[in-house]
Design an enzyme around this catalytic site. Structure first.
Site, PDB file in Angstrom:
ATOM      1  N   HIS A  65      -6.437  -5.759  -2.155  1.00 42.09           N
ATOM      2  CA  HIS A  65      -7.264  -5.862  -1.681  1.00 42.09           C
ATOM      3  C   HIS A  65      -8.041  -6.935  -0.854  1.00 42.09           C
ATOM      4  CE1 HIS A  65      -8.797  -1.532  -1.258  1.00 42.09           C
ATOM      5  NE2 HIS A  65      -7.200  -1.643  -1.068  1.00 42.09           N
TER       6      HIS A  65
ATOM      7  N   ARG B 105       0.471  -1.336   0.223  1.00 42.56           N
ATOM      8  CA  ARG B 105      -0.062   0.049  -0.364  1.00 42.56           C
ATOM      9  C   ARG B 105       0.849   1.211  -0.290  1.00 42.56           C
ATOM     10  NH1 ARG B 105      -3.467   2.337   4.622  1.00 42.56           N
ATOM     11  NH2 ARG B 105      -4.999   3.405   3.277  1.00 42.56           N
TER      12      ARG B 105
ATOM     13  N   HIS C 187       0.289   3.807  -2.809  1.00 44.67           N
ATOM     14  CA  HIS C 187       0.361   5.760  -1.601  1.00 44.67           C
ATOM     15  C   HIS C 187       1.852   6.630  -2.936  1.00 44.67           C
ATOM     16  CE1 HIS C 187      -2.877   5.629   1.096  1.00 44.67           C
ATOM     17  NE2 HIS C 187      -3.156   4.387  -0.187  1.00 44.67           N
TER      18      HIS C 187
ATOM     19  N   ASN D 253      -2.981   8.227   4.325  1.00 42.32           N
ATOM     20  CA  ASN D 253      -1.544   8.305   4.658  1.00 42.32           C
ATOM     21  C   ASN D 253      -1.511   7.811   6.007  1.00 42.32           C
ATOM     22  OD1 ASN D 253      -0.948   7.874   1.974  1.00 42.32           O
ATOM     23  ND2 ASN D 253      -0.259  10.493   2.330  1.00 42.32           N
TER      24      ASN D 253
END
Ligand code: HEM
Length: 319
Positions: A194, A66, A70, A94
């Site tokens: 996910h 992740r 990001h 974040n």
């Protein structure tokens, strides 16, 4: 325009100029074995440090994946998300990032061996690939082209509109991914991340209304309501079936209306993305597509050549 020799010459000049421009772009691309001469042991040292850190804390594997997402969606894959506050870290999406210690462990190890050579952006991309390999039980793996450099900007304000909210609809998801050059199908495939990790109850609260979101399987909705009472600080698994395995089961869950976030479930409800969800319920198709989409994501807006810097510490710009 006439077809005389002058016109021919200008066409030729244009062609030569475009070829020259193209070769500059090609030179600026990432390459495998980038550190072959500058730090031959780079990949071995990083792989070993990342694996040791992931063995110490398994939950960090999803976290690292992740972090890379990001990072790449804001200013490209330039490690801007690693800079300490005030920085991108202060932006709400974040706030729940975790797994930074994995990148720190790799940076510490490589700085001992080859100081000032390997970028935090390359370490993040590699750590993400190693995490995917581990989470998929070795089924999804690739060699990461390297040569990224670290960015010189990190601001919370720059995150706005670049990272999707869990309540996003397909139109918004498509537009955010298109903004970084990824297709709708790549958006669907990457959502397959996910298939591992957790989300806070907060991220699913919008679906746990009375009555619950109609696109939630009723039994699953009840289970979620038990795990996530109003205001709960708990986390829930993103994949209710195989929560620690990066696999195609995520897409089967969506078909069974057991996607956790709105942004997951809408992929099965929208007529354009629904067939893409069905296509990736095949293990072979998903594994190949996820690898290719990750490779593409890891290339977004990279800094190469003499752009940016090689940070000494991933948390701070060099003085
Ligand atoms: C499609 C749009 C996406 C949305 C709206 C979204 C949103 C979210 C949210 C809200 C969470 C939970 C955060 C929390 O509450 O703590 C999460 C977790 C996660 N996301 Fe996404 N995400 C998206 C795409 C992606 C992509 C493209 C990747 C990677 C390729 C990714 C990887 C992950 C991982 C691995 C977790 C679990 C992290 C952990 O356990 O620490 N997501 N995402």
């Amino acid at each position: 325009m006439g077809g005389g020799p002058t016109a021919m010459l200008s066409v030729l000049a244009l062609l030569v100029a475009s070829l020259a421009a193209l070769s500059t772009t090609v030179q600026a691309q990432l390459v495998e074995n980038f550190y072959r001469t500058s730090c031959p042991s780079a990949e071995t040292v990083i792989t070993s440090a990342v694996n040791s850190a992931l063995n110490r804390r398994a939950a960090s594997a999803a976290g690292v994946l992740r972090i890379h997402f990001h990072d790449c969606f804001v200013h490209g894959c330039d490690a801007s998300v690693l800079i300490d506050s005030p920085s991108e870290k202060d932006a709400p999406p974040n706030g729940s990032l975790q797994g930074f210690e994995v990148i720190d462990a790799a940076k510490t190890a490589i700085e001992k061996r080859c100081p000032g050579i390997v970028s935090c952006a390359d370490i993040t991309a590699m750590a993400s690939q190693i995490a995917v390999k581990k989470l998929s039980g070795g089924k999804i793996t690739w060699k990461v082209p390297l040569g990224r450099r670290d960015g010189l900007v990190s601001s919370a304000a720059d995150v706005a509109g670049k990272l999707p909210a869990p309540t996003a609809n397909v139109a918004t998801l498509k537009s955010i991914f298109a903004g970084v050059g990824l297709t709708t199908e790549e958006m669907v495939v990457l959502s397959g991340a996910h298939s591992v990790g957790v989300a806070s109850c907060r991220a699913v609260q919008n679906r746990l209304t009375t009555p619950p979101d109609a696109t939630l399987d009723p039994t699953y909705a009840q289970a979620l309501q038990r795990q996530c009472p109003a205001g709960s600080p708990n986390n829930v698994n993103l994949d209710v079936t195989t929560p620690t395995r990066l696999d195609e089961v995520y897409f089967k869950n969506l078909q069974a209306r057991k996607g956790l976030l709105t942004s997951d479930q809408v992929l099965h409800e929208d007529p354009e993305t629904k067939p893409m969800v069905a296509k990736h319920t095949s293990q072979g198709v998903f594994n190949e597509a996820f690898k290719n989409a990750m490779r593409k994501m890891s290339d977004i807006g990279v800094l190469t050549g003499s752009a940016g810097e090689i940070r000494a510490n991933c948390h701070r710009f060099n003085a």
